[in-house]
Design an enzyme around this catalytic site. Sequence first.
Site, PDB file in Angstrom:
ATOM      1  N   GLU A 118     -31.352 -22.129  24.005  1.00  0.00           N
ATOM      2  CA  GLU A 118     -30.406 -22.245  22.891  1.00  0.00           C
ATOM      3  C   GLU A 118     -30.158 -23.729  22.605  1.00  0.00           C
ATOM      4  O   GLU A 118     -29.907 -24.126  21.489  1.00  0.00           O
ATOM      5  CB  GLU A 118     -29.092 -21.541  23.260  1.00  0.00           C
ATOM      6  N   ARG A 133     -27.380 -20.130  37.844  1.00  0.00           N
ATOM      7  CA  ARG A 133     -26.277 -19.154  37.872  1.00  0.00           C
ATOM      8  C   ARG A 133     -26.785 -17.732  38.083  1.00  0.00           C
ATOM      9  O   ARG A 133     -26.013 -16.858  38.455  1.00  0.00           O
ATOM     10  CB  ARG A 133     -25.400 -19.308  36.624  1.00  0.00           C
TER      11      ARG A 133
END
Length: 175
Positions: A98, A61
């Site tokens: 994460e 992205r």
Amino acid sequence: MSLVEEIKDKIRDVKDFPKKGISFKDITPILKNPKLSSKIVKKLSGFVSNRSTHIVGIESRGFLFGIPVSIEKNISFVLIRKKGKLPYKTISTDYNLEYGQATIEMNIGDIGPGDRVIIHDDLLATGGTACAAAKLIIDQGAIVDGFSFIIELDFLKGRKNLRKFSDNINSIVKY
Ligand code: AMP
């Protein structure tokens, strides 16, 4: 609506993706709105200093807006990809996400001593990915000129991890 409100209006929260407890910020609805995308490119371009020579975009992205910003600023775009995707000789580093672990790579020779690099991704979470990118850049003798993100998850304090590389850390919307 302000730019921040317009972006927040389009970001889709997908609960428990890719695993339970993560609220995924899906930016794909933004891409269906060229006027909004254009405003984002302009805003992100403002985060690039006139001395910057390269934008490094993080797969995948980070490519979406990193490339138009590099065109707008007339500077080079360089890819950082997940392990095994780049066909040429690469330099790589491992890092924590994460939600898991990963390895990123870039082509040897894409950047070098004296280059001033802006690291761009769609989202700053813990900062693990951007830190790994910064290490790759420094390992090749280049300078981290700053970081740019569309979204920053403030509560994860990723910014704190990036300060050792540069104080020039910018994001458009925060949660
Ligand atoms: P981190 O390394 O923890 O800063 O994670 C940043 C990378 O993981 C970026 O490439 C993001 O696209 C992706 N990412 C992490 N958390 C999220 C989230 N909640 N929503 C969307 N993408 C995320």
